[in-house]
Design a protein around this motif. Sequence first.
Motif, mmCIF file in Angstrom:
data_model
loop_
_atom_site.group_PDB
_atom_site.id
_atom_site.type_symbol
_atom_site.label_atom_id
_atom_site.label_comp_id
_atom_site.label_asym_id
_atom_site.label_seq_id
_atom_site.Cartn_x
_atom_site.Cartn_y
_atom_site.Cartn_z
ATOM 1 N N PHE A 184 7.107 10.847 1.433
ATOM 2 C CA PHE A 184 7.110 11.103 -0.005
ATOM 3 C C PHE A 184 5.695 11.331 -0.527
ATOM 4 O O PHE A 184 5.414 12.349 -1.162
ATOM 5 C CB PHE A 184 7.750 9.937 -0.751
ATOM 6 C CG PHE A 184 9.233 9.997 -0.753
ATOM 7 C CD1 PHE A 184 9.893 10.911 -1.575
ATOM 8 C CD2 PHE A 184 9.979 9.170 0.053
ATOM 9 C CE1 PHE A 184 11.267 10.981 -1.574
ATOM 10 C CE2 PHE A 184 11.351 9.248 0.066
ATOM 11 C CZ PHE A 184 11.999 10.143 -0.751
ATOM 12 N N ALA A 185 4.823 10.383 -0.253
ATOM 13 C CA ALA A 185 3.457 10.490 -0.771
ATOM 14 C C ALA A 185 2.754 11.701 -0.179
ATOM 15 O O ALA A 185 2.118 12.480 -0.897
ATOM 16 C CB ALA A 185 2.692 9.214 -0.453
ATOM 17 N N PRO A 243 0.803 -1.223 0.000
ATOM 18 C CA PRO A 243 0.000 0.000 0.000
ATOM 19 C C PRO A 243 0.838 1.276 0.000
ATOM 20 O O PRO A 243 0.414 2.275 -0.568
ATOM 21 C CB PRO A 243 -0.820 -0.119 1.290
ATOM 22 C CG PRO A 243 -0.107 -1.102 2.127
ATOM 23 C CD PRO A 243 0.566 -2.034 1.196
ATOM 24 N N ASP A 244 2.027 1.226 0.615
ATOM 25 C CA ASP A 244 2.886 2.425 0.621
ATOM 26 C C ASP A 244 3.244 2.842 -0.791
ATOM 27 O O ASP A 244 3.115 4.003 -1.175
ATOM 28 C CB ASP A 244 4.174 2.133 1.391
ATOM 29 C CG ASP A 244 3.932 1.914 2.851
ATOM 30 O OD1 ASP A 244 4.118 2.864 3.619
ATOM 31 O OD2 ASP A 244 3.530 0.784 3.209
ATOM 32 N N ILE A 249 0.242 4.202 -2.713
ATOM 33 C CA ILE A 249 -0.103 5.607 -2.428
ATOM 34 C C ILE A 249 0.860 6.549 -3.132
ATOM 35 O O ILE A 249 0.460 7.534 -3.748
ATOM 36 C CB ILE A 249 -0.098 5.850 -0.900
ATOM 37 C CG1 ILE A 249 -1.343 5.226 -0.290
ATOM 38 C CG2 ILE A 249 -0.071 7.338 -0.607
ATOM 39 C CD1 ILE A 249 -1.429 5.377 1.196
ATOM 40 N N THR A 250 2.167 6.206 -3.083
ATOM 41 C CA THR A 250 3.145 7.071 -3.740
ATOM 42 C C THR A 250 2.903 7.104 -5.247
ATOM 43 O O THR A 250 2.950 8.164 -5.868
ATOM 44 C CB THR A 250 4.568 6.586 -3.442
ATOM 45 O OG1 THR A 250 4.694 6.391 -2.037
ATOM 46 C CG2 THR A 250 5.587 7.593 -3.905
ATOM 47 N N ASN A 254 4.581 -0.052 10.965
ATOM 48 C CA ASN A 254 4.731 -0.137 9.511
ATOM 49 C C ASN A 254 6.182 -0.492 9.159
ATOM 50 O O ASN A 254 7.100 0.294 9.377
ATOM 51 C CB ASN A 254 4.339 1.200 8.879
ATOM 52 C CG ASN A 254 4.307 1.107 7.379
ATOM 53 O OD1 ASN A 254 4.698 0.091 6.801
ATOM 54 N ND2 ASN A 254 3.850 2.162 6.740
ATOM 55 N N VAL A 311 7.674 -0.875 6.317
ATOM 56 C CA VAL A 311 8.280 -0.076 5.239
ATOM 57 C C VAL A 311 8.893 1.199 5.809
ATOM 58 O O VAL A 311 10.048 1.545 5.534
ATOM 59 C CB VAL A 311 7.221 0.256 4.171
ATOM 60 C CG1 VAL A 311 7.834 1.102 3.075
ATOM 61 C CG2 VAL A 311 6.643 -1.020 3.605
ATOM 62 N N ALA A 360 4.068 14.928 -1.725
ATOM 63 C CA ALA A 360 3.614 15.121 -3.105
ATOM 64 C C ALA A 360 2.150 15.531 -3.149
ATOM 65 O O ALA A 360 1.756 16.403 -3.918
ATOM 66 C CB ALA A 360 3.821 13.842 -3.906
ATOM 67 N N ILE A 361 1.334 14.929 -2.280
ATOM 68 C CA ILE A 361 -0.094 15.275 -2.254
ATOM 69 C C ILE A 361 -0.279 16.711 -1.782
ATOM 70 O O ILE A 361 -1.029 17.494 -2.372
ATOM 71 C CB ILE A 361 -0.878 14.288 -1.362
ATOM 72 C CG1 ILE A 361 -0.949 12.927 -2.049
ATOM 73 C CG2 ILE A 361 -2.278 14.806 -1.094
ATOM 74 C CD1 ILE A 361 -1.535 11.839 -1.205
ATOM 75 N N PRO A 387 0.159 2.780 5.817
ATOM 76 C CA PRO A 387 0.750 3.195 4.549
ATOM 77 C C PRO A 387 0.722 4.705 4.406
ATOM 78 O O PRO A 387 -0.163 5.379 4.930
ATOM 79 C CB PRO A 387 -0.133 2.520 3.505
ATOM 80 C CG PRO A 387 -1.384 2.172 4.207
ATOM 81 C CD PRO A 387 -0.997 1.903 5.621
ATOM 82 N N GLY A 388 1.674 5.214 3.668
ATOM 83 C CA GLY A 388 1.773 6.666 3.484
ATOM 84 C C GLY A 388 3.222 7.061 3.562
ATOM 85 O O GLY A 388 4.059 6.494 2.868
ATOM 86 N N LEU A 404 -0.975 11.829 5.928
ATOM 87 C CA LEU A 404 -0.187 10.700 5.426
ATOM 88 C C LEU A 404 1.259 10.793 5.902
ATOM 89 O O LEU A 404 1.870 9.782 6.276
ATOM 90 C CB LEU A 404 -0.235 10.656 3.896
ATOM 91 C CG LEU A 404 -1.486 10.052 3.277
ATOM 92 C CD1 LEU A 404 -1.395 10.091 1.767
ATOM 93 C CD2 LEU A 404 -1.691 8.629 3.748
ATOM 94 N N ALA A 434 -0.040 9.336 -5.903
ATOM 95 C CA ALA A 434 0.221 10.768 -5.745
ATOM 96 C C ALA A 434 1.096 11.294 -6.872
ATOM 97 O O ALA A 434 0.835 12.356 -7.430
ATOM 98 C CB ALA A 434 0.876 11.033 -4.398
ATOM 99 N N ILE A 435 2.160 10.556 -7.195
ATOM 100 C CA ILE A 435 3.105 11.037 -8.203
ATOM 101 C C ILE A 435 2.576 10.763 -9.610
ATOM 102 O O ILE A 435 2.452 11.656 -10.436
ATOM 103 C CB ILE A 435 4.487 10.362 -8.041
ATOM 104 C CG1 ILE A 435 5.036 10.607 -6.634
ATOM 105 C CG2 ILE A 435 5.446 10.853 -9.099
ATOM 106 C CD1 ILE A 435 5.611 11.955 -6.402
#
Lengths: 282, 227
Positions: free
Chosen positions: B132-133, A46-47, A50-51, B51, B53, B136-137, B128-129, B120, A54-55
Amino acid sequence: MLIFLLALTPLIAIVVLIQHRLLNAVIAMGVFSLIVSCIYFMLGAPDVAITEGAIGVAFVTFIYVIALSDQGKLKVVAEEVPRFLFREGGKIKGIDAEILLEFAHQLDLKLDIEFASRSESTIKIGTEEKEIVAGAFHPTERERDDLMITHKYAQLDLVKVTREGVEGSTLPWGTVVDIKGADLPGKIRENLTVLPTTEELYRAYKKKKIGTIVIDSIRLNKLLIKKGDRLFQEHKLEKIGTISYFFGVGKNSQQIYRKLNGFIEKLNSTNAMESIREKYLK
Amino acid sequence: MNSKFKPVYSLFILVLFGGMVIGILATHTPTDHRTGELYMSNERSKTGIPNVVTAIYTNYRLYDTILELFVFSTAVLGVSFFGKISQNQTTGSLQSAESQVIKASSSLLFPVIALLGVYLAFSGHLGPGGGFAGGAIAGTSILVISLSVGADEVGRRFHEQRMKKTEYGIISFILLLGFASFLADKHITTPGLNVIYTITMNMLIGLKVFIGTWVVLHFFIKHRGEA
């Protein structure tokens, strides 16, 4: 479901490639990113999903749309001349308009016409990144150096307007089109003042600053329609030659010049140009 | 151009690279799972971050993150460099949208999108999040507000030069944090402290990406339509 999405990605990629309009391709790229994002999510990342969302979906699509939003225009600057390029009921009509509209349609560009006076038009090619000069355009010698001139697409009479009884006077001759390149008897070429607009030409003629007007028949019509006063009725009109019309293309737009030239050549060789001319000139 | 042949060439490249990727995936089987397994089994008890990641990119693999930020900064630097060259002939700027519907809805949407970005980035250690994301959002949300009030106004509010200085400040700060743990030669082992550290890191990354995103978008808007 995952197999379906995975199978969809190459299909969308092909859709992106075969798009004719760039904007559609960009949107399809966004869809591609969205599907890839879904795949990431289903694969348990999911990470990354999401990226990617967004990108790939938002940021990149925005950047492309912004970059494209002012491209895709064929930038034309033109003098408004009846029958060649004029506005009527919010629409642009005329011989030039039909040629350019068809040309822009072929290149998949949007036609963007800005009206300016005859002398301003050529300047705007350099300063405002316009690509084409139109509007019954006949280049001066200097413009022949500064611009690239296409094949001619129309030809009209060149008319001399003289007051009764001032034949052979010393007053200079005036014109708006630089007729040095036109098919003319030699003695006219000297003693010729080029004025920027027909309005000024008319005023100068009325104030007797110039004794004779040399003008192409279409611009003369414009004067007659606008003024409608007796001035011209008392005067002698005489055909002295012919003048041809071209499009001028800025030196930076080599590709457009080649395409436009080929386009006009093609129109000239078929009946298409003849029928456009007949439609407006009768 | 020979626009007829362009799709054919592109399709050829697509098939070529697609075949390569599929071929590699089909033939290559990873043999060494040990590093991954180590992270997966020990991560929770060592770092206290749910998380995995996020735990990896702010703890175990911080240098990867820093270098990723460098890559992004280089891209932003490139955009602003080429933007500067033609700055004196700038003419176009994104006026606010003509449609009232877009104007109204973009000013309504802006706080929601911006908040989502911040959320995020802030909750990257829980789900998740991540920076970076989120960044960007949040950066894209500035584009949305510029549809409502106009890019020039937004450019005045978010002063570009100051933003860029802040951006480099954040990079150096993250670099400093990274080197600090490198010099100390040990990771933060208290889980509670580590959560605070991770949130800080994610927010910094998010802020940095937000600024970078906005700088890129702003340059693109400002120099729109220059050939």
